[in-house]
Scaffold this motif. Structure first.
Motif, PDB file in Angstrom:
ATOM      1  N   ILE A  43      48.337  37.774  41.830  1.00  0.00           N
ATOM      2  CA  ILE A  43      48.510  39.210  42.071  1.00  0.00           C
ATOM      3  C   ILE A  43      47.176  39.903  41.789  1.00  0.00           C
ATOM      4  O   ILE A  43      46.610  39.751  40.697  1.00  0.00           O
ATOM      5  CB  ILE A  43      49.619  39.800  41.172  1.00  0.00           C
ATOM      6  CG1 ILE A  43      50.930  39.027  41.381  1.00  0.00           C
ATOM      7  CG2 ILE A  43      49.808  41.286  41.452  1.00  0.00           C
ATOM      8  CD1 ILE A  43      51.488  39.120  42.773  1.00  0.00           C
ATOM      9  N   ASN A  44      46.674  40.655  42.752  1.00  0.00           N
ATOM     10  CA  ASN A  44      45.389  41.329  42.547  1.00  0.00           C
ATOM     11  C   ASN A  44      45.598  42.635  41.768  1.00  0.00           C
ATOM     12  O   ASN A  44      46.707  42.983  41.360  1.00  0.00           O
ATOM     13  CB  ASN A  44      44.680  41.565  43.873  1.00  0.00           C
ATOM     14  CG  ASN A  44      45.422  42.563  44.764  1.00  0.00           C
ATOM     15  OD1 ASN A  44      46.409  43.177  44.349  1.00  0.00           O
ATOM     16  ND2 ASN A  44      44.956  42.730  45.982  1.00  0.00           N
ATOM     17  N   MET A  45      44.524  43.375  41.570  1.00  0.00           N
ATOM     18  CA  MET A  45      44.571  44.577  40.738  1.00  0.00           C
ATOM     19  C   MET A  45      45.412  45.688  41.351  1.00  0.00           C
ATOM     20  O   MET A  45      45.813  46.626  40.657  1.00  0.00           O
ATOM     21  CB  MET A  45      43.154  45.083  40.475  1.00  0.00           C
ATOM     22  CG  MET A  45      42.388  45.457  41.738  1.00  0.00           C
ATOM     23  SD  MET A  45      40.681  45.912  41.381  1.00  0.00           S
ATOM     24  CE  MET A  45      40.927  47.377  40.382  1.00  0.00           C
ATOM     25  N   TYR A  46      45.722  45.605  42.630  1.00  0.00           N
ATOM     26  CA  TYR A  46      46.549  46.619  43.272  1.00  0.00           C
ATOM     27  C   TYR A  46      48.021  46.196  43.334  1.00  0.00           C
ATOM     28  O   TYR A  46      48.835  46.890  43.943  1.00  0.00           O
ATOM     29  CB  TYR A  46      46.037  46.900  44.686  1.00  0.00           C
ATOM     30  CG  TYR A  46      44.639  47.469  44.702  1.00  0.00           C
ATOM     31  CD1 TYR A  46      44.388  48.785  44.305  1.00  0.00           C
ATOM     32  CD2 TYR A  46      43.561  46.691  45.121  1.00  0.00           C
ATOM     33  CE1 TYR A  46      43.101  49.297  44.307  1.00  0.00           C
ATOM     34  CE2 TYR A  46      42.272  47.205  45.132  1.00  0.00           C
ATOM     35  CZ  TYR A  46      42.046  48.512  44.725  1.00  0.00           C
ATOM     36  OH  TYR A  46      40.778  49.027  44.722  1.00  0.00           O
ATOM     37  N   GLY A  47      48.347  45.029  42.739  1.00  0.00           N
ATOM     38  CA  GLY A  47      49.728  44.571  42.736  1.00  0.00           C
ATOM     39  C   GLY A  47      50.118  43.807  43.978  1.00  0.00           C
ATOM     40  O   GLY A  47      51.303  43.513  44.172  1.00  0.00           O
ATOM     41  N   ASP A  48      49.158  43.495  44.836  1.00  0.00           N
ATOM     42  CA  ASP A  48      49.446  42.743  46.057  1.00  0.00           C
ATOM     43  C   ASP A  48      49.317  41.243  45.784  1.00  0.00           C
ATOM     44  O   ASP A  48      48.432  40.800  45.044  1.00  0.00           O
ATOM     45  CB  ASP A  48      48.492  43.133  47.171  1.00  0.00           C
ATOM     46  CG  ASP A  48      48.580  44.629  47.505  1.00  0.00           C
ATOM     47  OD1 ASP A  48      49.698  45.169  47.412  1.00  0.00           O
ATOM     48  OD2 ASP A  48      47.534  45.225  47.841  1.00  0.00           O
ATOM     49  N   GLN A  49      50.214  40.462  46.409  1.00  0.00           N
ATOM     50  CA  GLN A  49      50.126  39.000  46.262  1.00  0.00           C
ATOM     51  C   GLN A  49      49.087  38.444  47.232  1.00  0.00           C
ATOM     52  O   GLN A  49      49.128  38.708  48.420  1.00  0.00           O
ATOM     53  CB  GLN A  49      51.480  38.330  46.507  1.00  0.00           C
ATOM     54  CG  GLN A  49      51.469  36.834  46.205  1.00  0.00           C
ATOM     55  CD  GLN A  49      52.805  36.160  46.443  1.00  0.00           C
ATOM     56  OE1 GLN A  49      53.174  35.921  47.588  1.00  0.00           O
ATOM     57  NE2 GLN A  49      53.531  35.872  45.364  1.00  0.00           N
TER      58      GLN A  49
END
Length: 510
Positions: A43-49
């Motif tokens: 999960i990146n810093m924007y909450g996207d997988q």
């Protein structure tokens, strides 16, 4: 058992008695050996997988390649010495006219199949997956004996005990394009051995999916010249046609299974730790590249009042170092966001896991190491008391037996095969004890240290000079005696009367 019309998996065949979980284990070994793992999801810093490639060190392949090269290489030698061991009806010993005929024929077959190179290569697969079968067969187009290499996923024991496999099925997979679809054919070759009969049965299965063996079809669909059943003469064949080799050590994963286990089979958790540490180290390096936060005003494109001039960019458009941050340029300034890479921590972790792996697979401590330049192999001479030397000796016992059995099977098959009215081979068939394998011990011998040792032993009068020469140079005793005599005769004129000259003085026996 009835007629089998369709199979989901090969282990579903009623003749195959091995536990299907053994092939699940072999499949996991194969995954580690190939180094093929699914991508890492995060999960990146924007909450996207997101997902990225999983980077491995693949230590299983490194260890198996290293072990295979020190077990068997092109310096190894196979010798067949047939002796007059048969008698006629009157009890008289039969003297073969050419006792070296078996040696010449077997070496012709092995050389024609490039055995030394291929055996070392397939030995890697044997050590990794826990087994390897070699099956000689006759290529009627060339009228020669060829060798088929059967890896662990394609070898299925039938009736057997935990120490030997005398009955087995060998699977051969073929993919063909029919129309716009791939069709998968599986040939099952059953070798069934009994006291009075040796039978080879062939069955062909067809499937339109790769994960299913499929429905039984006629052999002529793919093999028009292959007979469904062949009866081999039990008077000629003293053992199964195939030779099964498995690594030394007990199968602790399934104590009733005749299959072997790979040398890393009990170290998969350590291999995962090594792969995870290496993958995270690689990701840390990638994420540790330099980043500098600057005001967005500093990254603006400057337009000229002259429409004929192109806009100017303040920063190189190919650079990913600078990150534009909204806000007052005076407040933002220029801030270095680069974080230090924890290289020493990762290197220490990798070396710790590698030392654990060396212990688990039976290698000397320090055989492998990891530093700033990457994975390294120890170049020190390995002593006879080392763990690697002892592990190698255990494997040599299994390898030597397999080669002996293979040589016997080659001669038996050629003797029973008639081409153009004559057998491919009509000489003596060797027994197991008549086949000897000399392995290359050069990687474990320091020749300079050995020479110094025997010179000192001879100078101290502990051993005859002939023995010292034989051991130091690795030559037979008769050759060593000749060397001693020649060296003595060459050195005597330069010595005072009554004196002897070092290692080579005297007649070679004093």
């Amino acid at each position: 058992m009835g007629v089998v019309q369709s199979l989901g998996q090969i282990t579903d065949h009623p003749k195959i008695s091995v536990d299907s979980r053994e092939y699940t284990r072999i499949g996991l070994d194969k995954q580690y050996f190939e180094g093929q793992f699914p991508n890492v999801k995060y999960i990146n810093m924007y909450g996207d997988q997101r997902q990225r490639q999983y980077v491995t060190l693949n230590m299983m392949q490194v260890i198996c390649r290293r072990m295979a090269s020190i077990i068997y290489n092109e310096q190894s030698k196979i010798t067949i010495e047939t002796r007059p061991a048969k008698s006629d009806e009157n009890g008289q010993t039969i003297n073969y006219q050419n006792p070296d005929e078996a040696d010449a024929f077997i070496h012709g077959v092995l050389d024609d199949n490039d055995f030394n190179k291929n055996f070392e290569r397939y030995l890697e697969s044997c050590l990794a997956l826990g087994g390897l079968a070699i099956r000689p067969y006759v290529d009627y187009s060339t009228k020669k004996v060829k060798l088929a290499w059967v890896q662990a996923p394609s070898f299925f024991p039938l009736r057997s005990n935990t120490s030997d496999v005398s009955n087995a099925a060998i699977a051969t997979r073929t993919v063909q394009t029919e129309g716009n679809n791939n069709v998968y054919y599986t040939l099952l070759e059953f070798h069934e051995w009994s006291e009075n009969q040796y039978t080879v049965t062939n069955e062909l299965y067809r499937s339109e999916t790769s994960d299913n063996v499929g429905t039984k079809v006629d052999l002529s669909v793919l093999y028009p010249n292959l007979a469904p059943t062949a009866q081999l003469d039990p008077a000629v064949f003293t053992r199964p046609l195939f030779t099964y080799l498995k690594p030394a050590g007990f199968n602790n994963r399934n104590i009733t299974s005749p299959l072997g286990v790979g040398i890393c089979d009990n170290a998969l958790s350590t291999l995962k730790q090594i792969n995870d540490a290496y993958d995270q180290f690689n990701w840390e390096i990638k994420m540790g590249q330099r980043h500098v936060a600057v005001s967005e005003a500093m990254t603006d494109v400057v337009f000229s009042d002259d429409p004929s001039k192109t806009p100017k960019q303040i920063f190189d458009p190919d650079s990913n170092v600078f990150i534009g941050v909204p806000g007052d340029p005076d407040d933002v300034g220029i801030t270095d966001l680069t974080t230090p890479i924890r290289s020493q921590d990762y290197i220490a972790s990798l070396n710790h896991f590698i030392k654990t792996l060396e212990m688990q697979v039976g290698l000397s401590s320090g055989t492998f190491s990891f530093d700033n330049q990457g994975l390294k192999t120890a170049t020190e001479v390995v002593s006879e008391n080392s763990m690697t030397y002892q592990t190698r000796n255990s494997q040599l016992t299994m390898v030597e037996r397999a080669i002996q059995e293979l040589c016997v099977s080659i001669c038996e098959l050629a003797s029973a095969t008639v081409v153009d009215g004559a057998p491919l081979y009509s000489g003596p068939i060797p027994t197991i004890d008549q086949v000897t394998v000399s392995f290359d011990d050069g990687v474990f011998t320091d020749k300079a240290a050995s020479l110094d040792y025997w010179i000192k032993a001879a100078a101290a009068g502990l051993v005859p000079k002939r023995v010292a020469i034989a051991r130091a140079l690795g030559v037979p005793d008769d050759v060593a005696r000749q060397y001693a005599q020649e060296a003595s005769s060459e050195s005597q004129p330069a010595l005072p009367s009554g004196e002897q000259g070092g290692l080579f003085g005297g007649d070679g026996d004093s």
